[in-house]
Write an enzyme that holds these catalytic residues in place. Structure first.
Site, PDB file in Angstrom:
ATOM      1  N   ASP A   1       1.060  -1.329  -0.201  1.00  0.00           N
ATOM      2  CA  ASP A   1      -0.057  -0.016   0.019  1.00  0.00           C
ATOM      3  C   ASP A   1       0.962   1.262   0.038  1.00  0.00           C
ATOM      4  O   ASP A   1       2.050   1.163   0.618  1.00  0.00           O
ATOM      5  CB  ASP A   1      -0.852  -0.103   1.287  1.00  0.00           C
ATOM      6  CG  ASP A   1      -2.165   0.901   1.256  1.00  0.00           C
ATOM      7  OD1 ASP A   1      -2.309   1.418   0.037  1.00  0.00           O
ATOM      8  OD2 ASP A   1      -2.761   1.099   2.062  1.00  0.00           O
TER       9      ASP A   1
ATOM     10  N   ARG B   1       0.130   7.804  -2.674  1.00  0.00           N
ATOM     11  CA  ARG B   1       0.778   8.980  -1.671  1.00  0.00           C
ATOM     12  C   ARG B   1       2.296   9.017  -1.831  1.00  0.00           C
ATOM     13  O   ARG B   1       2.705  10.149  -1.854  1.00  0.00           O
ATOM     14  CB  ARG B   1       0.581   8.400  -0.125  1.00  0.00           C
ATOM     15  CG  ARG B   1      -0.756   8.749   0.528  1.00  0.00           C
ATOM     16  CD  ARG B   1      -1.003   7.940   1.604  1.00  0.00           C
ATOM     17  NE  ARG B   1      -1.333   6.511   1.464  1.00  0.00           N
ATOM     18  CZ  ARG B   1      -1.370   5.561   2.291  1.00  0.00           C
ATOM     19  NH1 ARG B   1      -1.073   5.678   3.471  1.00  0.00           N
ATOM     20  NH2 ARG B   1      -1.549   4.505   1.862  1.00  0.00           N
TER      21      ARG B   1
ATOM     22  N   ARG C   1      -0.884   9.419  -9.938  1.00  0.00           N
ATOM     23  CA  ARG C   1      -1.077   8.161  -9.280  1.00  0.00           C
ATOM     24  C   ARG C   1      -0.321   7.099  -9.995  1.00  0.00           C
ATOM     25  O   ARG C   1       0.177   6.248  -9.538  1.00  0.00           O
ATOM     26  CB  ARG C   1      -2.547   7.845  -8.822  1.00  0.00           C
ATOM     27  CG  ARG C   1      -2.968   8.719  -7.939  1.00  0.00           C
ATOM     28  CD  ARG C   1      -4.392   8.419  -7.653  1.00  0.00           C
ATOM     29  NE  ARG C   1      -4.514   6.753  -7.025  1.00  0.00           N
ATOM     30  CZ  ARG C   1      -4.465   6.544  -5.860  1.00  0.00           C
ATOM     31  NH1 ARG C   1      -4.033   7.458  -4.909  1.00  0.00           N
ATOM     32  NH2 ARG C   1      -4.371   5.348  -5.461  1.00  0.00           N
TER      33      ARG C   1
ATOM     34  N   ASN D   1     -11.052  -2.947  -5.258  1.00  0.00           N
ATOM     35  CA  ASN D   1     -10.239  -1.847  -6.219  1.00  0.00           C
ATOM     36  C   ASN D   1     -10.994  -1.577  -7.324  1.00  0.00           C
ATOM     37  O   ASN D   1     -10.716  -0.501  -7.939  1.00  0.00           O
ATOM     38  CB  ASN D   1      -8.841  -1.990  -6.194  1.00  0.00           C
ATOM     39  CG  ASN D   1      -7.927  -2.041  -5.258  1.00  0.00           C
ATOM     40  OD1 ASN D   1      -7.049  -2.829  -4.843  1.00  0.00           O
ATOM     41  ND2 ASN D   1      -8.109  -1.129  -4.158  1.00  0.00           N
TER      42      ASN D   1
HETATM   43  C1  IPE Z   1      -5.309  -2.626  -0.112  1.00  0.00           C
HETATM   44  O1  IPE Z   1      -5.107  -1.455  -0.175  1.00  0.00           O
HETATM   45  C2  IPE Z   1      -5.300  -3.556  -1.514  1.00  0.00           C
HETATM   46  C3  IPE Z   1      -3.904  -3.715  -2.175  1.00  0.00           C
HETATM   47  C4  IPE Z   1      -3.003  -3.155  -1.627  1.00  0.00           C
HETATM   48  C5  IPE Z   1      -4.174  -4.285  -3.300  1.00  0.00           C
HETATM   49  P1  IPE Z   1      -6.251  -0.593  -0.445  1.00  0.00           P
HETATM   50  O2  IPE Z   1      -5.382   0.834  -0.773  1.00  0.00           O
HETATM   51  O3  IPE Z   1      -7.064  -0.718  -1.681  1.00  0.00           O
HETATM   52  O4  IPE Z   1      -6.922  -0.449   1.092  1.00  0.00           O
HETATM   53  P2  IPE Z   1      -7.611   0.472   1.639  1.00  0.00           P
HETATM   54  O5  IPE Z   1      -8.952   0.977   0.631  1.00  0.00           O
HETATM   55  O6  IPE Z   1      -6.983   1.569   2.278  1.00  0.00           O
HETATM   56  O7  IPE Z   1      -8.541  -0.150   2.645  1.00  0.00           O
HETATM   57  C1  IPE Z   2      -1.497   0.283  -3.386  1.00  0.00           C
HETATM   58  O1  IPE Z   2      -1.473   1.474  -3.422  1.00  0.00           O
HETATM   59  C2  IPE Z   2      -1.748  -0.247  -4.940  1.00  0.00           C
HETATM   60  C3  IPE Z   2      -3.239  -0.835  -5.021  1.00  0.00           C
HETATM   61  C4  IPE Z   2      -3.986  -0.855  -4.338  1.00  0.00           C
HETATM   62  C5  IPE Z   2      -3.501  -0.977  -6.373  1.00  0.00           C
HETATM   63  P1  IPE Z   2      -2.574   2.705  -3.389  1.00  0.00           P
HETATM   64  O2  IPE Z   2      -3.086   2.999  -4.845  1.00  0.00           O
HETATM   65  O3  IPE Z   2      -3.766   1.943  -2.594  1.00  0.00           O
HETATM   66  O4  IPE Z   2      -1.974   3.781  -2.632  1.00  0.00           O
HETATM   67  P2  IPE Z   2      -2.564   5.103  -1.705  1.00  0.00           P
HETATM   68  O5  IPE Z   2      -2.970   4.058  -0.661  1.00  0.00           O
HETATM   69  O6  IPE Z   2      -3.608   5.711  -2.459  1.00  0.00           O
HETATM   70  O7  IPE Z   2      -1.528   5.808  -1.129  1.00  0.00           O
HETATM   71 MG    MG Z   3      -4.222   2.210  -0.695  1.00  0.00          MG
END
Ligand code: IPE
Ligand code: IPE
Ligand code: MG
Length: 246
Positions: free
Chosen positions: A26, A30, A39, A74
């Site tokens: 995760d 950010r 992103r 997602n």
């Molecule tokens: C969890 O991350 C899923 C993956 C890393 C693929 P998210 O960014 O989707 O989780 P939430 O929405 O913050 O719970």
């Molecule tokens: C994790 O990074 C990757 C996936 C969930 C696909 P995020 O896209 O959730 O990154 P943040 O949480 O917005 O920083």
């Molecule tokens: Mg995330």
């Protein structure tokens, strides 16, 4: 590319005892935001981090590394981001499969990947078949994975077996449940890591995490590297796992 440069790992003897480590990767968004980048740039850097980590799995003595790449939730993201992520996945398999194969990696996918675009499903199944005979480590990618969805599919599988008269309802125990989960061929989960400072499981491996050790780090996924993984394993080694006993 910086990620191609091999950095020496801190000394962590592979006697940490962890066979299976899973990571909720995760913080890509950010990471990009901090750099005023879109992103997708964070997701690209996230793929580089996957490559780095996959390359050190054997050296760190892991039998299996499961990586949460796309959750069943997602799909709620903007269509453009979903399509970017699928594009990155496609490119990753195409570009890296032969290196994985040459390094003896066995690729697996957990999650309901069969609903993805047919050409992507073919690519995934081709990659699993190509690497099936390798001696490991196993890299399992969680794609369209949600633990609740996995448990629902497990219940359906077992219900069908009962309906077909193959097993009796009373014969269902933990072993039958585990055999019907996506992780049936993977070793038990020892360590679950989440990057980026969020303190939740986000529907990841709810059954498998029952006795896994949990490790949370503020490091954003694109900054995670072999050293960070070695640090997590060193922390794991210090844990006293009691499994309810003394
Ligand atoms: C969890 O991350 C899923 C993956 C890393 C693929 P998210 O960014 O989707 O989780 P939430 O929405 O913050 O719970
Ligand atoms: C994790 O990074 C990757 C996936 C969930 C696909 P995020 O896209 O959730 O990154 P943040 O949480 O917005 O920083
Ligand atoms: Mg995330």
């Amino acid at each position: 590319m910086a990620s191609r440069i091999k950095t020496p790992l801190p000394q962590i003897a592979p006697d940490h005892g962890a066979r299976h480590v899973a990571i909720i990767m995760d913080g890509n968004g950010r990471w990009a935001k901090k750099r005023l980048l879109p992103r997708i740039a964070g997701h690209r850097a996230g793929v580089d981090a996957v490559r780095r980590i996959a390359r050190v799995a054997r050296e760190l003595g892991l039998e299996c590394l499961t990586l949460y790449a796309f959750s069943s939730e997602n799909w709620k993201r903007p269509a453009e981001e979903v399509s970017d992520l699928m594009g990155l996945l496609r490119h990753f398999i195409q570009a890296d499969l032969e290196e994985f194969h040459a390094n003896g990696v066995r690729l697996q996918v957990i999650g309901d990947y069969r609903v993805l675009e047919p050409s992507l499903v073919d690519l995934i199944e081709g990659a699993m078949t190509r690497t099936a005979g390798n001696d490991g480590p196993t890299i399992a990618i969680a794609l369209n994975y949600g633990a609740q969805d996995e448990l629902v599919r497990m219940a359906q599988t077992l219900a069908r077996q009962v309906q077909a008269g193959e097993i009796s309802a009373d014969a269902i125990g933990r072993a039958q449940v585990e055999a019907a989960l996506d992780t049936a061929s993977l070793p038990p989960l020892d360590l679950l890591i989440r990057t980026s400072g969020e303190l939740r499981l986000s529907n990841f491996m709810l059954w498998q995490a029952a006795y896994a050790e949990l490790y949370f780090t503020d490091t954003l996924w694109p900054d995670f590297d072999g050293e960070a993984l070695a640090r997590a394993l060193a922390a794991f080694k210090q844990r006293d796992r009691r499994f309810g006993g003394l």
